[in-house]
Design an enzyme around this catalytic site. Sequence first.
Site, PDB file in Angstrom:
ATOM      1  N   ALA A  18      21.259  28.905  55.830  1.00 29.95           N
ATOM      2  CA  ALA A  18      20.430  27.708  55.707  1.00 29.95           C
ATOM      3  C   ALA A  18      19.357  27.713  56.785  1.00 29.95           C
ATOM      4  O   ALA A  18      19.638  27.945  57.957  1.00 29.95           O
ATOM      5  CB  ALA A  18      21.291  26.460  55.819  1.00 29.95           C
ATOM      6  N   GLN A  70      21.813  30.788  45.826  1.00 33.42           N
ATOM      7  CA  GLN A  70      23.068  30.132  46.163  1.00 33.42           C
ATOM      8  C   GLN A  70      22.979  28.633  45.892  1.00 33.42           C
ATOM      9  O   GLN A  70      21.992  27.990  46.246  1.00 33.42           O
ATOM     10  CB  GLN A  70      23.442  30.347  47.621  1.00 33.42           C
ATOM     11  CG  GLN A  70      24.851  29.828  47.935  1.00 33.42           C
ATOM     12  CD  GLN A  70      25.268  30.022  49.367  1.00 33.42           C
ATOM     13  OE1 GLN A  70      24.856  29.248  50.231  1.00 33.42           O
ATOM     14  NE2 GLN A  70      26.088  31.027  49.632  1.00 33.42           N
ATOM     15  N   CYS A 100      30.194  27.918  53.830  1.00 36.53           N
ATOM     16  CA  CYS A 100      29.468  27.250  54.909  1.00 36.53           C
ATOM     17  C   CYS A 100      30.420  26.370  55.716  1.00 36.53           C
ATOM     18  O   CYS A 100      31.101  25.510  55.159  1.00 36.53           O
ATOM     19  CB  CYS A 100      28.331  26.406  54.355  1.00 36.53           C
ATOM     20  SG  CYS A 100      27.389  25.532  55.639  1.00 36.53           S
ATOM     21  N   LYS A 139      30.929  33.032  47.651  1.00 35.37           N
ATOM     22  CA  LYS A 139      31.024  33.301  49.096  1.00 35.37           C
ATOM     23  C   LYS A 139      32.088  32.375  49.669  1.00 35.37           C
ATOM     24  O   LYS A 139      32.034  31.150  49.497  1.00 35.37           O
ATOM     25  CB  LYS A 139      29.668  33.027  49.769  1.00 35.37           C
ATOM     26  CG  LYS A 139      29.684  33.194  51.306  1.00 35.37           C
ATOM     27  CD  LYS A 139      29.251  34.579  51.699  1.00 35.37           C
ATOM     28  CE  LYS A 139      29.404  34.806  53.217  1.00 35.37           C
ATOM     29  NZ  LYS A 139      28.553  33.965  54.059  1.00 35.37           N
ATOM     30  N   HIS A 169      33.520  36.016  54.558  1.00 35.20           N
ATOM     31  CA  HIS A 169      33.270  36.005  56.005  1.00 35.20           C
ATOM     32  C   HIS A 169      34.628  36.045  56.703  1.00 35.20           C
ATOM     33  O   HIS A 169      35.525  35.273  56.374  1.00 35.20           O
ATOM     34  CB  HIS A 169      32.494  34.758  56.404  1.00 35.20           C
ATOM     35  CG  HIS A 169      32.114  34.734  57.851  1.00 35.20           C
ATOM     36  ND1 HIS A 169      30.827  34.985  58.275  1.00 35.20           N
ATOM     37  CD2 HIS A 169      32.842  34.515  58.964  1.00 35.20           C
ATOM     38  CE1 HIS A 169      30.791  34.908  59.601  1.00 35.20           C
ATOM     39  NE2 HIS A 169      32.015  34.627  60.043  1.00 35.20           N
ATOM     40  N   GLY A 201      30.564  39.188  58.572  1.00 31.52           N
ATOM     41  CA  GLY A 201      31.026  38.683  59.852  1.00 31.52           C
ATOM     42  C   GLY A 201      30.914  39.701  60.961  1.00 31.52           C
ATOM     43  O   GLY A 201      31.596  40.728  60.939  1.00 31.52           O
ATOM     44  N   ASP A 202      30.027  39.447  61.925  1.00 28.93           N
ATOM     45  CA  ASP A 202      29.875  40.264  63.138  1.00 28.93           C
ATOM     46  C   ASP A 202      29.419  41.692  62.857  1.00 28.93           C
ATOM     47  O   ASP A 202      29.660  42.587  63.668  1.00 28.93           O
ATOM     48  CB  ASP A 202      31.181  40.307  63.943  1.00 28.93           C
ATOM     49  CG  ASP A 202      31.573  38.958  64.513  1.00 28.93           C
ATOM     50  OD1 ASP A 202      30.758  38.025  64.428  1.00 28.93           O
ATOM     51  OD2 ASP A 202      32.697  38.840  65.036  1.00 28.93           O
ATOM     52  N   ARG A 225      23.612  36.772  60.914  1.00 27.17           N
ATOM     53  CA  ARG A 225      22.920  36.454  62.169  1.00 27.17           C
ATOM     54  C   ARG A 225      22.283  37.666  62.833  1.00 27.17           C
ATOM     55  O   ARG A 225      21.257  37.546  63.517  1.00 27.17           O
ATOM     56  CB  ARG A 225      23.902  35.773  63.130  1.00 27.17           C
ATOM     57  CG  ARG A 225      24.322  34.366  62.700  1.00 27.17           C
ATOM     58  CD  ARG A 225      25.476  33.845  63.540  1.00 27.17           C
ATOM     59  NE  ARG A 225      26.691  34.638  63.332  1.00 27.17           N
ATOM     60  CZ  ARG A 225      27.686  34.719  64.197  1.00 27.17           C
ATOM     61  NH1 ARG A 225      27.602  34.080  65.361  1.00 27.17           N
ATOM     62  NH2 ARG A 225      28.756  35.444  63.928  1.00 27.17           N
TER      63      ARG A 225
END
Length: 332
Positions: A18, A70, A100, A139, A169, A201-202, A225
Amino acid sequence: MRIGPYPIEPKVVLAPMAGVTDKPFRLLCKQLGAGLAVSEMTISDPRFWNTRKSLQRMDHAGEPDPVSVQIAGTEPEQLAGAARYNVANGAQIIDINMGCPAKKVCNAWAGSALMRDEALVARILEAVVAAVDVPVTLKIRTGWCAEVRNAPTIARIAEESGIAALAIHGRTRNQHYTGQAEYDTIAEVKSRLRIPVLANGDIDSPAKAAFVLRHTGADAVMVGRAAQGRPWIFRQIAHYLGTGEELPEPSVAEVRDILLGHLQALHAFYGEEQGVRIARKHLGWYAKDRAENAAFRAVVNRAQTAAEQLALTRGYFDALEAGMPFVLAEVA
């Protein structure tokens, strides 16, 4: 890896985020090697579809195939309607948000909060799959909390409901983004399913992507990220997975050119005032690994026009490339 009729190559995907994965960022990540880029979540409530924000999120003109959108919400029929609406507006894959962890989303029992109600999950997935003729993906997280890691159960429901692919995730909702992602639950889910599984994730380097694929047996990795300020991570991961060799980091000149192109795309897409404001967070992400970041951000954030923002950014990176100190001028 395929999602319905669409081959996903390379097997590295931009995660929906988002406020981040808008059209300019999706296009950039696809240009730099992402096999798929999922849109930021769009609300399922039709009362909000004609707001400026929703119209921007639903703009997919000129976006390369496949276009994945999404949707988020809690009511099966409302989500089904949102799926139909987005398909009519260019979506080729519908992704349902049950991952989320944001409080404002979970407080409305959307996002990862839905994992607490497995019967509702089944009704939502069945309604959306029946509503559209395009692949529907999902997701999720590993569970709601450490004591309730029910991703394997949700995954079974997803496969039985006709979901075409599942992204997981490696954290529970309660973890948000703290601690470290765990991949054992993803591996367990993958071992039980026939549909493609994407591990998330990561994943912040080519070596980590390769490790996660080996450890989980997943069909692809999803990067979130780590792509902020580093959109070239997709080509780095793709190259490493294909050759076992690491690409060098982009030069200062290439980072400058990528960033300037991104800024111009933001200005054009949102208009000057909104585009300049939205660009500021991206400027911070691009410069976060530079010692000069604080000084750079302090001045560039004061730029009020697209021309000022572009000129200050170009000057900063030109000075870095030349190995010269750059004193950023005050913005009038």
